[in-house]
Design an enzyme around this catalytic site. Structure first.
Site: not given
Length: 673
Positions: A471, A464-465, A468
């Site tokens: 991105h 998940h991290e 980020h």
């Protein structure tokens, strides 16, 4: 002697020279950087020439470089490696930074230039991204109160200053409660615990100098303890400490802070002409209105509650079979859920965990990014702010793209949870900048000589991290103000939640889920069980999350509650909260909402993004597989590289061709009828 925070950093890729920086450097560096930034802003406001995009908006984009470096370094350290001095500095800095922001947003001459550009926007011949940055700049000034006058303007400054102070205090109180609590475990208290939990408890004891195993409030330690400990009294004691963070009375109690924050937010919204804070906050998000958020949450709530109550009834029977007559309690849920998972799926986390080594899961995250986007990761031998940190140069086709830092282990100086932030954002104008991105997690650190093992939930957090981080790292925009994760709050979780799907791709687990001792890949039968159990206990997970999102939304809808804890209870009662489940984040430790404005009225955004991430991964499956190159190219082109340079809904439409409904989410969570 030159302050190292203000000197030119002759370091690889402009990484902060952590070894040269002391805590005494931050305060004087901040004062000098604030003054320099304000002088730059004044010079822009006083420019004698008529306003143009370049002499006003572009000039603002290029201002405050020294301040960005000081704050980027300080706040990353204050979150990931705090100490008494840094906490004191944080308390001192909060009102100063609020006053600095107010000085900029209340600069009448500057706002007049921005307003003039906004009024003339159709005649300025701007690029699409320039027009977007002008729009966002003008909107930010208006929403910050730039158009307010007299007493209203003065009061807005006071409100924002006080909110900044309260957010810092809330965070520090929570950190103190989390770091202050521990429970010594006798050898007999380790009965029934898997080796990885015992090892984590011993490692925590070594770090605390206790001479024996210790239970702390690190999520990666307390959750498996609640899953596996057969000692119900110890589970209850640990669970109560976990849910009572910020609610223990005394100096670290956050209940009063929460109440004051909600009142000030309501006042802030009304000063700007909004009926309530939720209406103000959601205006700029994809959802747009509180009613749309409620509609989404309630569409998920009923099927989730139905599933959770069904599971609770089964586990209560298991409780009674163990000779315990009472009802299922919250400190029982994870213990009996683990037993139930083993019974239903023949899946035991103690059996699974040796296959989820931290180092191999990092490799897996990197390998997926390589197959999807061509990124390569090479270790960097550079000084970091803590010995646990790992740094990597990120390249593509031999060209430098970014620096990625991973800070994975829990420690008492680190706030709880997991997050991604940047020491530096990507930009091309007015100067080229490549990003320096950090993932911070709180995984249990093993004792010396042993590999770090993750739970499946931990591994999902890592992916998940890293979503980020992608991105940020793949950002390819002109202006730093719209780079990377500078997007609508209910869009920011799309890349991170989407990337979690690659952890569940069978070929990824088959390659990287290898046993810590034997090196053998995860057996196909175990892999099959892991994937079939992916939605196990999803009723519980969804209920605890949606309850928190509903409380957050209702806190900010209408008048601020006189007593937030009473309001919390009323909201939970109104939606029929199951008695054996509690909110994922109760008010006194709801840092997403009260540590700052980020997720206030916006905790729902994880679920809003999940509607899109479920649909977005279907795009890969429809195209032939998780690593379909054309779909990956579209994902980067239309979402990961564009930041906030285009409206979020438009970006998703460009990627997928339509907006999704809630059905994909319910199907993905196994909650569809």
């Amino acid at each position: 002697m030159t302050n190292p925070l203000l000197a030119d950093w002759d370091t690889p890729f402009g990484i902060a020279p952590f070894a040269e920086i002391s805590d005494e450097d931050f305060a004087p560096a901040l004062e000098e950087a604030l003054a320099a930034h304000l002088a730059e802003i004044e010079a822009i406001a006083d420019t004698p020439e008529a306003p143009t995009f370049d002499n006003t908006i572009l000039a603002m984009e290029g201002s405050g470089a020294a301040l960005d470096r000081v704050l980027g370094t300080f706040f990353n350290l204050a979150g990931a490696d705090s100490n008494d001095k840094r906490q004191e500095l944080q308390r001192d800095f909060s009102p100063k930074l609020s006053a600095h922001s107010s000085a900029i947003y209340s600069n009448d001459k500057l706002f007049a230039r921005i307003q003039e550009l906004w009024d003339q926007r159709e005649a300025l011949d701007l690029t699409e991204e320039e027009a977007r940055v002008l729009y966002l700049t003008h909107r930010d000034f208006v929403r910050a109160g730039a158009a307010l006058e007299g007493d209203a303007a003065d009061r807005m400054k006071e409100v924002k200053s006080r909110l900044a102070v309260l957010g810092t205090q809330f965070t520090q109180n929570l950190l103190k409660d989390e770091s202050a609590w521990s429970m010594d475990l006798a050898e007999e208290d380790l009965e029934g615990l898997p080796e990885f939990v015992v090892d984590s408890a011993r490692s925590a004891g070594e770090a605390a100098g206790s001479g024996g195993p210790v239970l702390t409030l690190s999520r990666s330690l307390i959750v498996p303890f609640l899953q596996f400990s057969p000692r119900r009294a110890l589970r209850e004691k640990a669970w109560r400490a976990w849910v009572m963070r910020g609610e223990n009375g005394g100096e670290t109690d956050n209940r009063g802070i929460a109440g004051e924050v909600l009142k000030l937010r309501e006042e802030r919204a009304k000063l700007l002409g909004y009926a309530d804070f939720a209406g103000f906050k959601l205006e700029t998000e994809m959802a747009g209105t509180p009613d749309k958020v409620r509609e989404l949450l309630m569409a998920v709530w009923e099927p989730a509650k139905t599933a959770a109550l069904k599971d609770a009834a089964e586990m209560e029977q298991m409780l009674h079979a163990d000779g315990i007559p009472g009802p299922l309690e919250p400190w029982d849920w994870r213990y009996y859920a683990e037993k139930r998972r083993k019974a239903q799926h023949d899946l035991d986390e103690a059996e699974l965990k040796p296959y989820l080594q931290l180092d191999r899961m990092i490799e897996a995250a990197f390998a997926c990014a390589n197959r999807l986007f061509g990124l390569e990761f090479a270790p960097l031998d550079v000084p970091m702010y803590h010995p646990d940190c790992r740094a990597f140069e990120v390249t593509r086709d031999g060209k430098h793209v970014a620096v990625f830092i991973g800070d994975y282990f829990a420690r008492s100086s680190k706030r709880s949870g997991a997050w991604c932030s940047a020491f530096r954002m990507q930009a091309k104008r007015p100067e080229e900048k490549t990003p320096i991105v950090v993932n911070v997690c709180n995984f249990a650190k093993p004792s010396a000589g042993k590999p770090a093992l993750l739970s499946y939930d931990d591994a999902r957090t890592l992916f998940h991290e890293f979503g980020h981080a992608l991105h940020q790292m793949l950002s390819d925009v002109e202006f730093g103000s719209v780079a990377g994760t500078s997007v609508a709050r209910d869009f920011v979780e799309l890349p991170s939640q989407l990337y979690e799907h690659w952890l569940e791709v069978p070929e990824v687990l088959a390659e990287f889920a290898t046993h810590a001792e034997t090196g053998e890949p995860m057996p196909e039968a175990l892999l099959d069980k892991v994937l079939k159990a992916a939605n196990f206990d999803m009723g519980f997970q969804t209920v605890e999350y949606v309850a928190s999102a509903m409380v957050d939304l209702e806190f900010h809808s209408g008048a601020a509650p006189a007593d937030p804890m009473q309001k919390q209870a009323e909201v939970l009662e109104s939606i029929g909260m199951p008695r054996a489940i509690v909110m994922r984040h109760a008010t006194p430790h709801f840092a997403h909402v009260f540590a700052g404005d980020g997720y206030s009225s916006g905790y729902y955004s994880y679920m809003w993004s999940e509607v899109m991430d479920a649909d977005a991964f279907e795009a890969f499956e429809e195209a032939g597989g998780a690593f379909d190159p054309e779909t990956a190219q579209k994902l980067e082109r239309f979402i990961l590289s564009r930041g906030g340079s285009v409206e979020a809904e438009d970006l998703y439409m460009q990627f997928r061709g339509r907006m999704p409904g809630v059905e994909a989410l319910l199907k993905g969570r196994g909650l569809a009828a």
